[in-house]
Design a protein around this motif. Sequence first.
Motif, PDB file in Angstrom:
ATOM      1  N   PRO A 134       6.764 -48.501 -21.700  1.00 20.74           N
ATOM      2  CA  PRO A 134       5.856 -47.890 -22.665  1.00 20.74           C
ATOM      3  C   PRO A 134       4.449 -48.483 -22.615  1.00 20.74           C
ATOM      4  CG  PRO A 134       7.379 -49.383 -23.758  1.00 20.74           C
ATOM      5  CD  PRO A 134       7.841 -49.262 -22.333  1.00 20.74           C
TER       6      PRO A 134
ATOM      7  N   SER B 157       3.294 -34.886 -26.163  1.00 17.83           N
ATOM      8  CA  SER B 157       2.748 -36.169 -26.623  1.00 17.83           C
ATOM      9  C   SER B 157       1.242 -36.104 -26.766  1.00 17.83           C
ATOM     10  CB  SER B 157       3.119 -37.282 -25.642  1.00 17.83           C
ATOM     11  OG  SER B 157       2.445 -38.461 -26.027  1.00 17.83           O
TER      12      SER B 157
ATOM     13  N   GLY C 269       0.404 -43.012 -20.634  1.00 20.56           N
ATOM     14  CA  GLY C 269       0.862 -41.705 -20.174  1.00 20.56           C
ATOM     15  C   GLY C 269       0.722 -41.615 -18.664  1.00 20.56           C
TER      16      GLY C 269
ATOM     17  N   MET D 218       5.112 -48.147 -31.030  1.00 20.70           N
ATOM     18  CA  MET D 218       5.202 -49.222 -30.026  1.00 20.70           C
ATOM     19  C   MET D 218       4.443 -50.415 -30.563  1.00 20.70           C
ATOM     20  SD  MET D 218       4.724 -46.751 -26.761  1.00 20.70           S
ATOM     21  CE  MET D 218       4.169 -45.434 -27.837  1.00 20.70           C
TER      22      MET D 218
ATOM     23  N   ASP E 299       2.239 -41.337 -30.410  1.00 20.15           N
ATOM     24  CA  ASP E 299       2.452 -42.686 -29.868  1.00 20.15           C
ATOM     25  C   ASP E 299       1.474 -43.674 -30.505  1.00 20.15           C
ATOM     26  OD1 ASP E 299       4.460 -42.323 -27.727  1.00 20.15           O
ATOM     27  OD2 ASP E 299       2.948 -40.969 -26.894  1.00 20.15           O
TER      28      ASP E 299
ATOM     29  N   GLN F  60       2.835 -41.911 -16.118  1.00 17.81           N
ATOM     30  CA  GLN F  60       3.556 -42.788 -15.194  1.00 17.81           C
ATOM     31  C   GLN F  60       4.737 -42.035 -14.552  1.00 17.81           C
ATOM     32  OE1 GLN F  60       3.911 -47.092 -16.623  1.00 17.81           O
ATOM     33  NE2 GLN F  60       3.849 -45.997 -18.576  1.00 17.81           N
TER      34      GLN F  60
ATOM     35  N   ALA G   3       6.729 -34.771 -23.467  1.00 14.41           N
ATOM     36  CA  ALA G   3       5.920 -34.579 -22.260  1.00 14.41           C
ATOM     37  C   ALA G   3       4.447 -34.664 -22.622  1.00 14.41           C
ATOM     38  CB  ALA G   3       6.243 -33.234 -21.609  1.00 14.41           C
TER      39      ALA G   3
HETATM   40  C1  DX5 Z   1       4.330 -43.900 -23.251  1.00 14.04           C
HETATM   41  C2  DX5 Z   1       4.491 -42.976 -24.409  1.00 14.04           C
HETATM   42  C3  DX5 Z   1       4.766 -41.595 -24.005  1.00 14.04           C
HETATM   43  C4  DX5 Z   1       3.689 -40.946 -23.184  1.00 14.04           C
HETATM   44  C5  DX5 Z   1       4.369 -40.018 -22.226  1.00 14.04           C
HETATM   45  O1  DX5 Z   1       4.306 -45.203 -23.689  1.00 14.04           O
HETATM   46  O2  DX5 Z   1       5.557 -43.398 -25.242  1.00 14.04           O
HETATM   47  O3  DX5 Z   1       5.073 -40.776 -25.133  1.00 14.04           O
HETATM   48  O4  DX5 Z   1       2.745 -40.240 -23.950  1.00 14.04           O
HETATM   49  O5  DX5 Z   1       3.418 -39.537 -21.359  1.00 14.04           O
HETATM   50  P1  DX5 Z   1       3.838 -38.825 -20.000  1.00 14.04           P
HETATM   51  O6  DX5 Z   1       4.666 -37.642 -20.366  1.00 14.04           O
HETATM   52  O7  DX5 Z   1       2.516 -38.455 -19.415  1.00 14.04           O
HETATM   53  O8  DX5 Z   1       4.584 -39.833 -19.168  1.00 14.04           O
END
Ligand code: DX5
Length: 216
Positions: A141, A8, A144, A68, A35, A146, A196
């Motif tokens: 969402p 990601s 990142g 999102m 994202d 979490q 990821a």
């Molecule tokens: C969160 C995003 C994810 C995020 C994942 O809203 O949709 O794609 O980048 O990040 P990690 O892997 O750090 O949880």
Amino acid sequence: MNRLLSPSLLSADFGNLARDIDTINRSEADWLHIDVMDGVFVPNISFGFPVLKYVSRLCHKPLDVHLMIVEPDKFINEVKETGAVMMNVHYEACTHLHRTVQRIHAAGMKAGVTLNPHTPVELLEDIIEDVEMVLLMSVNPGFGGQTFIENTYAKLGRLRAMIDRKGCNTLVQIDGGVNLDNAGKLYEGGADCLVAGNAVFGSGNIIDTIAKFKNL
Ligand code: DX5
Ligand code: ZN
């Protein structure tokens, strides 16, 4: 079953985007996960289409765009212009999801539908055969880094059973809190593609970490 990895971009170093995208190009990553946030559907804003225009020029991997945002229909053309292969919209953001999926297909892209952690997979019963991918959010969402929500395993099992019962080819993607400790169990549970962010870009060695995911 596939074992795809889509790092990601949200967790990349925005001051060195070209460098990080070049690293992804040289890695075993299958796709690059993008994202897009609007500050309305989720309580954060990431980056928009002017930035993605340059990302798509630099990135040699297929782009998997996770929107999102409210009213994603308004941006089908913009997503198409990024060269995205997959346009993923949230179930919770689409009043007329079937129509949105038809429009994404008419634009020449694959369509994905994303479920928030509280949204049951059973709500996909009458749309799953029309989409190329279902994305299960394993965090709420917006951010990142979490913590993975454990109930995702149960949802993944029910979703995989639905896909197998219908005999369709819909891919399953998991996004949020994915790392090298839970990835194996997710692939074994029926996930085709893992997203990821922090686990890849925060690892200190992007290429090695992606190789570890690919060799689980
Ligand atoms: C969160 C995003 C994810 C995020 C994942 O809203 O949709 O794609 O980048 O990040 P990690 O892997 O750090 O949880
Ligand atoms: Zn995402």
